[in-house]
Each structure stands twice: as C-alpha cells, then as structure tokens.
Design a protein around this motif. Structure first.
Motif, PDB file in Angstrom:
ATOM      1  N   ALA A  16       0.838  -1.204   0.000  1.00 41.11           N
ATOM      2  CA  ALA A  16       0.000   0.000   0.000  1.00 41.11           C
ATOM      3  C   ALA A  16       0.875   1.258   0.000  1.00 41.11           C
ATOM      4  O   ALA A  16       0.580   2.233  -0.706  1.00 41.11           O
ATOM      5  N   ILE A  17       1.951   1.243   0.767  1.00 36.28           N
ATOM      6  CA  ILE A  17       2.860   2.393   0.813  1.00 36.28           C
ATOM      7  C   ILE A  17       3.526   2.589  -0.547  1.00 36.28           C
ATOM      8  O   ILE A  17       3.618   3.714  -1.055  1.00 36.28           O
ATOM      9  N   LEU A  18       3.978   1.492  -1.166  1.00 39.55           N
ATOM     10  CA  LEU A  18       4.608   1.589  -2.485  1.00 39.55           C
ATOM     11  C   LEU A  18       3.623   2.103  -3.532  1.00 39.55           C
ATOM     12  O   LEU A  18       3.983   2.911  -4.395  1.00 39.55           O
ATOM     13  N   GLN A  19       2.378   1.646  -3.470  1.00 43.09           N
ATOM     14  CA  GLN A  19       1.363   2.137  -4.407  1.00 43.09           C
ATOM     15  C   GLN A  19       1.142   3.635  -4.243  1.00 43.09           C
ATOM     16  O   GLN A  19       0.996   4.365  -5.226  1.00 43.09           O
ATOM     17  N   THR A  20       1.118   4.104  -3.012  1.00 47.45           N
ATOM     18  CA  THR A  20       0.943   5.536  -2.757  1.00 47.45           C
ATOM     19  C   THR A  20       2.107   6.331  -3.341  1.00 47.45           C
ATOM     20  O   THR A  20       1.898   7.375  -3.977  1.00 47.45           O
ATOM     21  N   ILE A  21       3.320   5.843  -3.152  1.00 47.81           N
ATOM     22  CA  ILE A  21       4.491   6.533  -3.696  1.00 47.81           C
ATOM     23  C   ILE A  21       4.428   6.572  -5.217  1.00 47.81           C
ATOM     24  O   ILE A  21       4.691   7.614  -5.841  1.00 47.81           O
ATOM     25  N   ILE A  22       4.053   5.460  -5.839  1.00 45.00           N
ATOM     26  CA  ILE A  22       3.956   5.407  -7.300  1.00 45.00           C
ATOM     27  C   ILE A  22       2.888   6.365  -7.801  1.00 45.00           C
ATOM     28  O   ILE A  22       3.092   7.082  -8.787  1.00 45.00           O
ATOM     29  N   ILE A  23       1.742   6.413  -7.138  1.00 44.24           N
ATOM     30  CA  ILE A  23       0.665   7.324  -7.550  1.00 44.24           C
ATOM     31  C   ILE A  23       1.121   8.772  -7.453  1.00 44.24           C
ATOM     32  O   ILE A  23       0.870   9.577  -8.357  1.00 44.24           O
ATOM     33  N   LEU A  24       1.794   9.127  -6.381  1.00 40.24           N
ATOM     34  CA  LEU A  24       2.283  10.500  -6.234  1.00 40.24           C
ATOM     35  C   LEU A  24       3.319  10.829  -7.307  1.00 40.24           C
ATOM     36  O   LEU A  24       3.328  11.938  -7.857  1.00 40.24           O
ATOM     37  N   PHE A  25       4.176   9.879  -7.623  1.00 42.17           N
ATOM     38  CA  PHE A  25       5.174  10.065  -8.671  1.00 42.17           C
ATOM     39  C   PHE A  25       4.496  10.290 -10.022  1.00 42.17           C
ATOM     40  O   PHE A  25       4.861  11.192 -10.779  1.00 42.17           O
ATOM     41  N   LEU A  26       3.491   9.483 -10.327  1.00 41.27           N
ATOM     42  CA  LEU A  26       2.783   9.620 -11.606  1.00 41.27           C
ATOM     43  C   LEU A  26       1.992  10.930 -11.684  1.00 41.27           C
ATOM     44  O   LEU A  26       1.874  11.519 -12.754  1.00 41.27           O
ATOM     45  N   MET A  27       1.472  11.389 -10.551  1.00 39.06           N
ATOM     46  CA  MET A  27       0.776  12.682 -10.551  1.00 39.06           C
ATOM     47  C   MET A  27       1.752  13.808 -10.890  1.00 39.06           C
ATOM     48  O   MET A  27       1.396  14.748 -11.594  1.00 39.06           O
TER      49      MET A  27
END
Length: 68
Positions: A16-27
């Motif tokens: 879940a933490i990695l997904q959040t980081i990836i989403i923020l990076f893609l934003m």
C-alpha cells in the motif's frame, strides 16, 4: 499461523505504501506533461507578409499565424 497472518499484513502495508508513492510520482509526471503541452500550444510566431499564401494556417515546421 499467527506469524503467517502478521507477515501477510506487513506485506500488505508495504505494498500500500509503495502504491501511494507510485501514484504521487505519476501525478507529478502528469503535471509536467500538462505544463509541456501548455508551453507547446502557446508557442507561435507572428508573420507579416503581403502574400495570401503566408496567411494560411499550415502544419509542420512552418510559421502559424496567431490571433489574439
């Protein structure tokens, strides 16, 4: 069995933490892409030519008249 459940819970939290980081990076990338397209769409060259062919809208690496 409790150790297995704890390991699965920890792995879930890490994912879940990695997904959040990836989403923020893609934003961030999405914002950069929008800014790039904004710069490209706002770039133009003014032409001053008496020939009617100069006034036509053209594509490619030619000058496109900009109307304000």
């Amino acid at each position: 069995m409790e150790g297995f459940n704890a390991a699965v819970a920890i792995i879930g939290i890490v994912i879940a933490i990695l997904q959040t980081i990836i989403i923020l990076f893609l934003m961030g990338i999405k914002g950069d892409i929008k800014e790039l397209w904004k710069r490209l769409y706002s770039h133009y060259h003014e032409i001053d030519c008496e020939n009617p062919e100069c006034k036509k809208l053209k594509t490619g690496n030619v000058i496109v008249p900009h109307e304000v």
